[in-house]
Enzyme design. Structure first.
Site, PDB file in Angstrom:
ATOM      1  N   SER A   1     -42.598 -30.685  63.970  1.00 27.68           N
ATOM      2  CA  SER A   1     -42.644 -31.749  62.970  1.00 27.68           C
ATOM      3  C   SER A   1     -43.300 -31.300  61.668  1.00 27.68           C
ATOM      4  O   SER A   1     -43.029 -31.874  60.617  1.00 27.68           O
ATOM      5  CB  SER A   1     -43.409 -32.956  63.515  1.00 27.68           C
TER       6      SER A   1
ATOM      7  N   ASP B   1     -38.949 -39.368  64.036  1.00 29.14           N
ATOM      8  CA  ASP B   1     -39.455 -38.121  64.609  1.00 29.14           C
ATOM      9  C   ASP B   1     -38.871 -37.920  66.011  1.00 29.14           C
ATOM     10  O   ASP B   1     -39.044 -38.760  66.886  1.00 29.14           O
ATOM     11  CB  ASP B   1     -40.984 -38.140  64.658  1.00 29.14           C
TER      12      ASP B   1
ATOM     13  N   THR C   1     -46.010 -35.266  60.098  1.00 28.55           N
ATOM     14  CA  THR C   1     -45.028 -35.791  59.140  1.00 28.55           C
ATOM     15  C   THR C   1     -45.683 -36.391  57.895  1.00 28.55           C
ATOM     16  O   THR C   1     -45.405 -35.948  56.774  1.00 28.55           O
ATOM     17  CB  THR C   1     -44.074 -36.797  59.821  1.00 28.55           C
TER      18      THR C   1
ATOM     19  N   HIS D   1     -39.113 -29.660  71.967  1.00 32.78           N
ATOM     20  CA  HIS D   1     -38.065 -30.020  71.011  1.00 32.78           C
ATOM     21  C   HIS D   1     -36.783 -29.251  71.324  1.00 32.78           C
ATOM     22  O   HIS D   1     -36.806 -28.291  72.083  1.00 32.78           O
ATOM     23  CB  HIS D   1     -38.511 -29.674  69.581  1.00 32.78           C
TER      24      HIS D   1
ATOM     25  N   ASP E   1     -40.509 -39.383  69.171  1.00 36.79           N
ATOM     26  CA  ASP E   1     -40.837 -38.010  69.582  1.00 36.79           C
ATOM     27  C   ASP E   1     -41.694 -37.984  70.849  1.00 36.79           C
ATOM     28  O   ASP E   1     -41.455 -37.184  71.746  1.00 36.79           O
ATOM     29  CB  ASP E   1     -41.583 -37.337  68.421  1.00 36.79           C
TER      30      ASP E   1
ATOM     31  N   HIS F   1     -36.208 -33.262  63.881  1.00 39.46           N
ATOM     32  CA  HIS F   1     -35.647 -32.487  64.993  1.00 39.46           C
ATOM     33  C   HIS F   1     -35.407 -33.453  66.137  1.00 39.46           C
ATOM     34  O   HIS F   1     -35.819 -34.613  66.071  1.00 39.46           O
ATOM     35  CB  HIS F   1     -36.637 -31.403  65.450  1.00 39.46           C
TER      36      HIS F   1
ATOM     37  N   HIS G   1     -41.033 -36.222  74.336  1.00 42.65           N
ATOM     38  CA  HIS G   1     -41.916 -35.250  74.997  1.00 42.65           C
ATOM     39  C   HIS G   1     -42.213 -35.693  76.430  1.00 42.65           C
ATOM     40  O   HIS G   1     -42.269 -34.876  77.339  1.00 42.65           O
ATOM     41  CB  HIS G   1     -43.238 -35.123  74.238  1.00 42.65           C
TER      42      HIS G   1
HETATM   43 ZN   LIG Z   1     -42.739 -33.434  68.820  1.00 44.55          ZN
END
Ligand SMILES: [Zn+2]
Ligand SMILES: *[C@@H]1O[C@H](CO)[C@@H](O)[C@H](O)[C@H]1NC(C)=O
Length: 516
Positions: free
Chosen positions: A85, A37, A138, A431, A286, A330, A290
């Site tokens: 996501s 992710d 996810t 993202h 991810d 992504h 962030h």
């Molecule tokens: Zn994210």
């Protein structure tokens, strides 16, 4: 010895072992689908060179993932070039483009049959392994159907079988306990979030699930040799900590979770002519993106790479035809392996030592600072946080002051301080739209050829979902018909418009959210 048996001697030894491993006519298959992710191509460059620096390796030393790169995926959703996501995972699970926030539903907000459901329906076993909440977008997009990703109480219900298909998941390992039990005193954790007061952990156990809620119970699973399916393993109230912060005595690694799941599912399918589908997610790459936290990010990618290696080893150890695909939904953070620090022309530099010196993530240190109760915050920040935890001695008075001024929310500042020293760049806390990599492997030569034929080069994300569906020849349209009556939003909330949802998503920076 007759001529026919003599001919075997002249066959390629690899082909020979393939022929003997996969009995003629056997159609038994496993799919192991891995999602990193928020991991873009730069995460790989950064992690590869970090590891070379840390372990004093040659410049041609690469990650396990690097050896299995086959293509790239374009990630846009139905309503944005920059996906989230939920839409990203729905592209894989339902093989269709939907809107940001959509979990297993079409742009028309109707439930769409998923690969996991279709495989379960055909007699395969199924599993989900993550490091974030098991109710996060996810894993949810494979095992539930809601019009908005943060309906996580409802997602938990679907995942346990409370929807038209009944139970389709055989194994879940991850965090996110909070959406399975209500607030107040319980033996399960520090306080649940369920609004309906239900305790799904108790209900699941009454319905035959085995429950694992801590490290010692996880260890009793003996890496999958001692698992009673269905298994619900919720190892944290929210996310499992970043690998950089993870206390091994309390939380298992992604690699251990993956090994446990693969072993348990392969044992459960031992006598079946159907194998299993397993989703394994490196969920928190991810979150490091962030947070713009390069020190946490490289450790997350390394932990994933280790788990990926274990998955390859599993494929090589089984005679069941196994497809491994690893990709990202992504990129997160707009990560750059360079940073201009001054208005003048930049130096061509990258300083991995700044990442190696960081002993904890910004998230962890932020909590540490926020809970400081002593007298001298300034000295604590200088000596404990900067010097000891981050290995930074050249901090400026402005940097110390900025952390003191934001002592309840300092992780972005701390991460920027580390990013600048390592000359790592970021362009967003959200993202980005960059294409992401596709990695793949099969223990069967002809299947590896098929993977290359279908997924090498540049593809739409939904083609990955289509490949998996075609590989096991399942019918998602039929599943869509079967789940038509699914409750896709909580009965007590008004449907949000896509732009209202998008607004909330724009303010989402990973980790725990409890928005309705
Ligand atoms: Zn994210
Ligand atoms: C772990 O969970 C088991 C089963 O619920 C429980 O008996 C045990 O006390 C727990 N261990 C710790 C250290 O909390």
């Amino acid at each position: 010895m007759n001529i026919a048996s003599l001919a075997w001697l002249f066959l390629d030894p690899k082909l020979l072992s393939e022929l003997t491993l996969t009995p003629q006519g056997s159609t038994k298959k496993n799919i192991i689908f891995l999602v990193t992710d928020g991991m873009g191509p730069t995460s790989l460059s950064l992690t590869r060179s970090f590891r070379q620096y840390r372990d004093k390796l040659a410049i041609d030393d690469i990650l396990t993932l690097d050896k299995h790169l086959i293509g790239q995926s374009r990630t846009r959703s139905s309503n944005s070039l920059v996906t989230d996501s939920a839409a990203g995972a729905t592209a894989f699970s339902c093989a269709l483009k939907s809107y940001n926030n959509a979990v297993g539903v079409t742009p028309q907000r109707q439930p769409c049959g998923t690969l996991l459901e279709a495989m379960k329906y055909e007699g395969y076993h199924t599993g989900l392994v993550v490091t974030t909440r098991i109710t996060d977008a996810t894993p949810a997009a494979f095992s539930s159907h809601v019009t908005y990703r943060f309906y996580e109480d409802l997602i938990a219900q679907h995942q346990l079988g409370e929807y038209p298909l009944g139970r389709v998941v055989d194994l879940m390992i991850g965090g996110g306990r909070t959406h399975f039990y209500p607030p107040g005193e319980t033996p399960y954790g520090n306080g649940g979030l369920r609004k309906d007061g239900r305790n799904l952990i108790e209900e699941a156990q009454e319905n035959g699930w085995s429950y694992v809620g801590n490290r010692s119970s996880f260890d009793n699973l003996e890496l999958g040799n001692n698992v009673q399916l269905p298994l619900l393993a919720l190892l944290a109230d929210n996310d499992i900590p970043f690998d950089l912060d993870r206390d091994d005595a309390i939380y298992p690694s992604l690699e251990e979770e993956a090994i446990t799941a693969m072993k348990a599912l392969s044992k459960a399918t031992e006598d079946s002519d159907k194998g299993f589908f397993l989703l394994i997610e490196g969920s928190r790459i991810d979150h490091a993106g962030h947070n713009n936290d390069p020190a946490a990010q490289v450790r997350e990618v390394l932990a994933f790479d280790k788990a990926f290696k274990a998955v390859l080893d599993f494929a090589d150890s089984t005679d069941v035809e196994t497809v491994i695909i690893s990709t990202s939904d992504h990129e997160t953070g707009g990560l750059a392996a360079a940073r201009q620090l001054t208005p003048s022309y930049p130096d061509y530099l990258w300083r991995p030592e700044a990442l190696l010196a960081a002993k904890h993530s910004g998230e962890y240190l932020n909590n540490k600072i926020a809970s400081f109760e002593g007298e001298d915050l300034e000295s604590f920040i200088k000596h404990e946080i900067f010097e000891k935890d981050l290995g930074i001695t050249d901090y400026t008075p402005q940097e110390v002051e900025s952390i003191m001024d934001h002592s309840k929310a300092s992780h972005y500042l701390l991460n920027d301080i580390v990013s600048r020293r390592s000359q790592t760049g970021w362009s967003t806390h959200g993202h980005s739209a960059v294409d992401v990599n596709i990695y793949a492997y099969s223990n069967k030569k002809s299947t590896m050829h098929l993977l290359r034929e279908k997924l090498s080069g540049n593809h739409e994300n939904i083609e990955i979902g289509q490949f998996m569906k075609d590989f096991v020849n399942v019918d998602l349209t039929h599943m869509t018909k079967l789940i038509k009556g699914t409750q896709v939003k909580p009965s007590d909330v008004d449907e949000m418009t896509v732009s209202q949802q998008q607004e909330l998503l724009d303010n989402y920076h990973g980790g725990l959210v409890n928005v309705y």
